[in-house]
Write a protein that holds these residues in place. Structure first.
Motif, PDB file in Angstrom:
ATOM      1  N   UNK A 184       0.813  -1.217   0.000  1.00 57.63           N
ATOM      2  CA  UNK A 184       0.000   0.000   0.000  1.00 57.63           C
ATOM      3  C   UNK A 184       0.849   1.272   0.000  1.00 57.63           C
ATOM      4  N   UNK A 185       2.159   1.130  -0.064  1.00 62.64           N
ATOM      5  CA  UNK A 185       3.027   2.298  -0.038  1.00 62.64           C
ATOM      6  C   UNK A 185       2.817   3.160  -1.277  1.00 62.64           C
ATOM      7  N   UNK A 186       2.768   4.463  -1.078  1.00 58.68           N
ATOM      8  CA  UNK A 186       2.613   5.394  -2.201  1.00 58.68           C
ATOM      9  C   UNK A 186       3.916   5.573  -2.965  1.00 58.68           C
ATOM     10  N   UNK A 187       5.042   5.469  -2.240  1.00 54.20           N
ATOM     11  CA  UNK A 187       6.338   5.705  -2.872  1.00 54.20           C
ATOM     12  C   UNK A 187       7.423   5.006  -2.068  1.00 54.20           C
ATOM     13  N   UNK A 188       8.475   4.566  -2.748  1.00 51.21           N
ATOM     14  CA  UNK A 188       9.650   3.971  -2.122  1.00 51.21           C
ATOM     15  C   UNK A 188      10.830   4.911  -2.366  1.00 51.21           C
ATOM     16  N   UNK A 189      11.637   5.167  -1.306  1.00 51.59           N
ATOM     17  CA  UNK A 189      12.788   6.056  -1.411  1.00 51.59           C
ATOM     18  C   UNK A 189      14.058   5.208  -1.284  1.00 51.59           C
ATOM     19  N   UNK A 190      14.857   5.158  -2.325  1.00 47.70           N
ATOM     20  CA  UNK A 190      16.075   4.357  -2.334  1.00 47.70           C
ATOM     21  C   UNK A 190      17.242   5.198  -1.825  1.00 47.70           C
ATOM     22  N   UNK A 191      17.584   5.007  -0.540  1.00 47.62           N
ATOM     23  CA  UNK A 191      18.688   5.739   0.098  1.00 47.62           C
ATOM     24  C   UNK A 191      19.721   4.748   0.630  1.00 47.62           C
ATOM     25  N   UNK A 195      24.845   0.413  -1.702  1.00 46.74           N
ATOM     26  CA  UNK A 195      23.923  -0.648  -2.095  1.00 46.74           C
ATOM     27  C   UNK A 195      22.778  -0.173  -2.962  1.00 46.74           C
ATOM     28  N   UNK A 196      22.615   1.154  -3.081  1.00 45.86           N
ATOM     29  CA  UNK A 196      21.518   1.691  -3.880  1.00 45.86           C
ATOM     30  C   UNK A 196      21.641   1.364  -5.348  1.00 45.86           C
ATOM     31  N   UNK A 197      22.875   1.224  -5.839  1.00 43.94           N
ATOM     32  CA  UNK A 197      23.089   0.889  -7.233  1.00 43.94           C
ATOM     33  C   UNK A 197      22.606  -0.501  -7.589  1.00 43.94           C
ATOM     34  N   UNK A 198      23.115  -1.542  -6.912  1.00 43.54           N
ATOM     35  CA  UNK A 198      22.651  -2.895  -7.206  1.00 43.54           C
ATOM     36  C   UNK A 198      21.144  -3.083  -7.033  1.00 43.54           C
ATOM     37  N   UNK A 303      22.463  10.673  -7.630  1.00 41.52           N
ATOM     38  CA  UNK A 303      21.191  10.331  -8.274  1.00 41.52           C
ATOM     39  C   UNK A 303      20.038  10.738  -7.370  1.00 41.52           C
ATOM     40  N   UNK A 304      19.299  11.737  -7.797  1.00 37.97           N
ATOM     41  CA  UNK A 304      18.082  12.159  -7.102  1.00 37.97           C
ATOM     42  C   UNK A 304      17.019  12.375  -8.164  1.00 37.97           C
ATOM     43  N   UNK A 305      16.201  11.367  -8.361  1.00 32.55           N
ATOM     44  CA  UNK A 305      15.201  11.405  -9.411  1.00 32.55           C
ATOM     45  C   UNK A 305      14.113  10.374  -9.138  1.00 32.55           C
ATOM     46  N   UNK A 306      13.020  10.517  -9.863  1.00 33.00           N
ATOM     47  CA  UNK A 306      11.892   9.584  -9.763  1.00 33.00           C
ATOM     48  C   UNK A 306      11.970   8.565 -10.885  1.00 33.00           C
ATOM     49  N   UNK A 307      11.772   7.330 -10.530  1.00 31.11           N
ATOM     50  CA  UNK A 307      11.597   6.283 -11.523  1.00 31.11           C
ATOM     51  C   UNK A 307      10.166   5.774 -11.416  1.00 31.11           C
ATOM     52  N   UNK A 308       9.373   6.073 -12.431  1.00 32.97           N
ATOM     53  CA  UNK A 308       7.986   5.614 -12.452  1.00 32.97           C
ATOM     54  C   UNK A 308       7.957   4.213 -13.023  1.00 32.97           C
ATOM     55  N   UNK A 309       7.689   3.250 -12.150  1.00 26.10           N
ATOM     56  CA  UNK A 309       7.717   1.869 -12.611  1.00 26.10           C
ATOM     57  C   UNK A 309       6.528   1.518 -13.495  1.00 26.10           C
ATOM     58  N   UNK A 327      15.010   7.784  -6.171  1.00 23.10           N
ATOM     59  CA  UNK A 327      16.393   7.405  -5.896  1.00 23.10           C
ATOM     60  C   UNK A 327      17.130   8.589  -5.283  1.00 23.10           C
ATOM     61  N   UNK A 328      17.809   8.325  -4.180  1.00 27.69           N
ATOM     62  CA  UNK A 328      18.557   9.373  -3.468  1.00 27.69           C
ATOM     63  C   UNK A 328      19.841   8.742  -2.932  1.00 27.69           C
ATOM     64  N   UNK A 329      20.819   8.569  -3.817  1.00 32.07           N
ATOM     65  CA  UNK A 329      22.060   7.915  -3.417  1.00 32.07           C
ATOM     66  C   UNK A 329      23.205   8.403  -4.312  1.00 32.07           C
TER      67      UNK A 329
END
Length: 368
Positions: A184-191, A195-198, A303-309, A327-329
């Motif tokens: 139910x999460x509205x958004x995921x933040x990759x920080x 490890x954010x790359x892999x 990298x600070x941007x939105x990836x719309x899956x 993505x914020x890494x």
């Protein structure tokens, strides 16, 4: 940090280092319900061992100066409070020394100098006595924010937990696992730092090995909180000394592409010897209290941007692909320096994601 408004939307932050925890708190302040998923917490994170001076270092992006200035303003205000004192945030002066002669270019070396009102070229009459054979040509001095990670990270964790939030320890292999855990999460933040790359199939990430030594507290000239040999030795070994309340941090290294984290007594000895020669003759191996090695998250650009899956057009099952990821890494050696600036941009991107309709084509990107 504000108590935040009533939670109406859910965000999941991946990573519990300085970038992840700051992003989580900024989202909480903006009314989001936030969960954090991380492989490591506290002393086990790279952030815990950082030098943590508010100074852009090993980070590239058109917005680096804006992010750094936002963060510095936050720390300046926080340093003047009782909470800031408990959290190990204070203001202090840095003195950086250069051996360059013909190529000393203030414009090139310090494009961010306007962040520091006290920035000045330091006259030689203010220089201390260095070790034998040391010959500097220029020096600068400025005031900036200093953070003690051993106090600040626990403060962030306590603040986060006190607001009813939790951290789930989990060794993720992909961000799709987060979608399955929090459908139910509205958004995921990759920080997730290095490890954010892999996790996002980004092959441009690389480690920057950093090593430093902790020593007993010694007096530095002119009340400086940090001294830096800005040129290094040309092989990845640089010298800096940071004074904290109870000890000093003596560094360091910047070995790009080196992923070794094992203790290296010979390297730590070289760090002390070089700092003794080039910065503070009074420091010696008998002052050593501990050491640390960690990996900075290097990338050609933050990298600070939105990836719309988007929607999986094969199954038409949105949950199979999940919602947007921010993505914020890739902050290099500037995690603390950029933390609040990037976190506030994360909030803006998250608000935009929550207010936009679901995309119909996968992997659309939007940069802030």
């Amino acid at each position: 940090m504000a108590e935040g408004r009533q939670h109406t939307r859910q965000a999941v932050v991946v990573g519990a280092g300085i970038v992840g925890l700051t992003s989580a708190l900024a989202l909480l302040d903006s009314g989001w319900h936030v969960d954090v998923v991380a492989r490591r917490v506290g002393p086990d994170t790279t952030s815990y061992g950082a030098g943590a001076i508010c100074l852009p270092y090993k980070a590239t992006h058109p917005d680096v100066l804006r992010w750094a200035n936002t963060t510095l303003c936050h720390f300046q205000a926080f340093a003047g409070t009782a909470a800031g004192l408990r959290a190990g945030v204070r203001m202090g002066k840095v003195a950086a020394f250069y051996r360059q002669t013909d190529s000393f270019d203030i414009e090139r070396l310090y494009p961010f100098r306007h962040m520091f009102p006290s920035f000045r070229v330091l006259p030689k009459s203010c220089w201390p006595t260095f070790g034998p054979g040391v010959s500097y040509s220029h020096a600068v001095e400025y005031e900036t924010a200093f953070v003690d990670p051993t106090l600040y990270l626990p403060y962030l964790l306590e603040t986060y937990s006190a607001r009813g939030c939790k951290i789930t320890l989990c060794d993720l292999t992909s961000l799709s696992e987060v979608t399955a855990m929090y459908p139910t999460a509205s958004v995921v933040i990759n920080c997730a730092g290095l490890g954010g790359g892999p996790l996002s199939r980004d092959t441009t990430m690389y480690p920057i090995r950093g090593a430093l030594v902790h020593t007993r507290l010694l007096q530095m000239p002119h009340g400086w909180s940090a001294m830096i040999d800005a040129d290094g030795d040309g092989t990845g070994l640089s010298s800096y000394i940071i004074s904290r309340c109870s000890h000093m941090v003596v560094g360091g290294t910047e070995y790009t592409g080196d992923a070794r984290t094992a203790s290296d007594s010979m390297l730590y000895e070289r760090i002390i010897q070089r700092a003794q020669q080039w910065l503070l003759p009074s420091v010696s191996e008998k002052d050593v209290q501990g050491s640390w090695t960690g990996l900075r998250p290097g990338r050609v650009e933050v990298r600070l941007e939105v990836e719309q899956q988007g929607i999986d057009t094969a199954s038409l099952d949105r949950k199979a692909c999940g919602g947007p990821i921010i993505h914020n890494y890739g902050h290099g050696g500037s995690g603390y320096t950029l933390s609040w600036g990037c976190a506030l941009d994360v909030v803006s991107l998250a608000e935009s994601c929550a207010n936009e309709p679901s995309p119909t084509s996968p992997f659309e990107h939007a940069k802030l």
